[in-house]
Design a protein around this motif. Structure first.
Motif, mmCIF file in Angstrom:
data_model
loop_
_atom_site.group_PDB
_atom_site.id
_atom_site.type_symbol
_atom_site.label_atom_id
_atom_site.label_comp_id
_atom_site.label_asym_id
_atom_site.label_seq_id
_atom_site.Cartn_x
_atom_site.Cartn_y
_atom_site.Cartn_z
ATOM 1 N N SER A 71 -30.678 4.384 67.202
ATOM 2 C CA SER A 71 -31.101 4.056 65.998
ATOM 3 C C SER A 71 -30.776 2.734 65.190
ATOM 4 N N ASP A 72 -31.022 1.598 65.151
ATOM 5 C CA ASP A 72 -30.825 0.516 63.999
ATOM 6 C C ASP A 72 -31.105 1.681 62.321
ATOM 7 N N ARG A 73 -30.263 1.206 61.359
ATOM 8 C CA ARG A 73 -31.199 1.930 60.247
ATOM 9 C C ARG A 73 -32.124 1.329 59.315
ATOM 10 N N ARG A 74 -33.351 1.620 58.831
ATOM 11 C CA ARG A 74 -33.608 0.477 58.194
ATOM 12 C C ARG A 74 -33.691 0.656 56.604
ATOM 13 N N GLU A 75 -32.458 0.472 55.977
ATOM 14 C CA GLU A 75 -32.371 1.008 54.235
ATOM 15 C C GLU A 75 -33.799 0.814 53.310
ATOM 16 N N ASP A 76 -33.863 1.904 52.686
ATOM 17 C CA ASP A 76 -35.319 1.822 52.322
ATOM 18 C C ASP A 76 -36.880 2.110 52.730
ATOM 19 N N ARG A 77 -36.707 2.543 53.997
ATOM 20 C CA ARG A 77 -37.904 2.408 54.471
ATOM 21 C C ARG A 77 -38.548 4.040 53.463
ATOM 22 N N ASP A 78 -39.985 3.914 54.109
ATOM 23 C CA ASP A 78 -41.288 4.756 53.610
ATOM 24 C C ASP A 78 -41.804 6.009 54.560
ATOM 25 N N VAL A 79 -42.009 6.595 54.149
ATOM 26 C CA VAL A 79 -42.601 7.093 55.671
ATOM 27 C C VAL A 79 -43.487 6.832 56.521
ATOM 28 N N ALA A 80 -44.448 5.764 55.870
ATOM 29 C CA ALA A 80 -45.761 5.030 56.627
ATOM 30 C C ALA A 80 -44.690 3.847 57.355
ATOM 31 N N VAL A 226 -34.805 11.961 53.333
ATOM 32 C CA VAL A 226 -34.645 12.455 51.897
ATOM 33 C C VAL A 226 -35.464 11.893 51.081
ATOM 34 N N LEU A 227 -34.566 10.773 50.778
ATOM 35 C CA LEU A 227 -35.532 9.416 50.369
ATOM 36 C C LEU A 227 -36.764 9.330 50.002
ATOM 37 N N ALA A 228 -37.313 8.921 51.387
ATOM 38 C CA ALA A 228 -38.440 8.349 51.676
ATOM 39 C C ALA A 228 -39.554 9.888 50.939
ATOM 40 N N PHE A 229 -39.102 11.140 51.698
ATOM 41 C CA PHE A 229 -39.829 12.259 50.973
ATOM 42 C C PHE A 229 -39.799 12.023 49.205
ATOM 43 N N ARG A 230 -39.134 11.453 48.467
ATOM 44 C CA ARG A 230 -39.162 11.824 47.261
ATOM 45 C C ARG A 230 -39.605 10.736 46.598
ATOM 46 N N ARG A 231 -40.254 9.768 47.731
ATOM 47 C CA ARG A 231 -40.684 8.713 46.933
ATOM 48 C C ARG A 231 -42.382 8.659 47.240
ATOM 49 N N HIS A 232 -43.531 7.494 47.384
ATOM 50 C CA HIS A 232 -44.839 8.532 47.904
ATOM 51 C C HIS A 232 -44.793 7.723 49.120
ATOM 52 N N TRP A 233 -46.058 8.093 49.411
ATOM 53 C CA TRP A 233 -45.455 8.032 51.709
ATOM 54 C C TRP A 233 -45.786 6.389 51.540
ATOM 55 N N ALA A 234 -46.606 6.048 51.066
ATOM 56 C CA ALA A 234 -47.543 4.624 51.075
ATOM 57 C C ALA A 234 -48.729 4.221 52.508
ATOM 58 N N PHE A 235 -48.885 5.402 51.843
ATOM 59 C CA PHE A 235 -50.376 5.887 52.624
ATOM 60 C C PHE A 235 -50.889 7.111 52.434
#
Length: 316
Positions: A71-80, A226-235
């Motif tokens: 799968s192509d990378r999507r940098e700075d993605r969030d959990v949502a 991991v970076l997504a888990f460290r941020r707000h999950w956005a939902f």
């Protein structure tokens, strides 16, 4: 299209033109269930054999989150953002309604699908096994009961994101060279229950295979998880409507990768969610639990009998 008994990667394209790799196993005319893998992980993670899925009436769809596998990378993605992956694959396959199950690092992403307004009316049920809670969960001691390797791996207490990324990059390079080393590292901090689970050679092979596929194109999926888990999950967990999308959480009481307190916290935030804790079980016991959860996802009225699990051990 993947045929029964012959898994292989296909691709769906998201609205942002990024490709998502997925595999379909089980019954071609079965009820669709999306399986969201752990961290690190890939579409080749442990799952019941195709013949078992076929008998259960399950059409299982597993995919690589962006940055993993093919799968192509999507940098700075969030959990949502996982909801957009699932939506793209469902649309590509012409699937209107489906269930979702997430294991370990896939758990938060499965809950994102339950909360997503764009998928409202399409997601029938959601199951979450051994999930983490949000990094900033109120009134939860996030690291209590968690092994030191996971605490370090998530960079708990460290505001230095660059250092966290470098830690993952080094671990990923070592694991890409020999995936067995990552499992060996994990075993040093496993509970007795998890050591018992991974003593099965078939399960060890499946785990190392999914690590190899996950990291084949680099450490980026792992880093972005991991970076997504460290941020707000956005939902908002509280926005999940269990009257229309029932949610069931499962946790092993002895889990020291994502402690049971995480699962209990999640259940408390989702009105109407069901929570099951199994004494004496731990993180990797979720693999054994998956066939029973799949049965609940596709046939809510069926009894969750142990008879359904005969021959259902993943990978055998």
């Amino acid at each position: 299209m993947t045929r029964y008994g012959e898994p292989g990667a296909d691709f769906a394209e998201r609205e942002d033109s990024r490709r998502v790799a997925y595999e379909v196993t089980g019954a071609p005319d079965g009820f669709p269930v999306f399986l969201l893998h752990g961290t690190p992980g890939s579409r080749r993670g442990p799952k019941p054999r195709g013949i078992v899925l076929y008998r259960m009436g399950v059409r299982l769809i597993a995919y690589d989150r962006p940055g993993y596998g093919d799968s192509d990378r999507r940098e700075d993605r969030d959990v949502a953002d996982a909801a957009r992956d699932v939506e793209a694959i469902a649309d590509h396959l012409g699937i209107e309604k489906f269930a979702v199950v997430g294991r370990s690092g896939g758990g938060p992403h499965a809950l994102a699908c339950a909360a997503d307004t764009g998928l409202r009316g399409r997601v029938t049920r959601v199951a979450v096994l051994v999930s983490l809670a949000p990094w900033n969960a109120i009134e939860l001691d996030w690291v209590n009961g968690m092994n030191t390797g996971n605490v370090r791996g998530f960079g708990v207490g460290s505001p230095d994101t660059a250092a966290v990324v470098e830690e993952i990059r080094q671990r990923a390079e070592r694991a890409a060279a020999d995936p067995r080393l990552l499992l060996a590292d994990l075993r040093t901090e496993m509970s007795t229950a998890d050591r018992r689970a991974v003593n099965d050679p078939a399960l060890r092979r499946l785990i190392t295979d999914t690590y190899a596929e996950a990291l084949r194109s680099g450490p980026y999926g792992w880093i972005d998880d991991v970076l997504a888990f460290r941020r707000h999950w956005a939902f908002d967990l509280g926005a999940i409507d269990t009257s229309t999308t029932p949610v069931r959480l499962w946790h092993g009481a002895d889990d020291n990768f994502s402690p049971v307190s995480h699962g209990r916290w999640l259940a408390a935030q989702i009105p109407g969610a069901e929570m099951e804790v199994r004494p004496g079980a731990a993180h990797f016991d979720a693999v054994e639990e998956l066939p029973r959860i799949l049965r609940w996802l596709v046939d809510p009225d069926a009894a969750l009998s142990a008879d359904l699990l005969i021959g259902a051990r993943p990978g055998q």
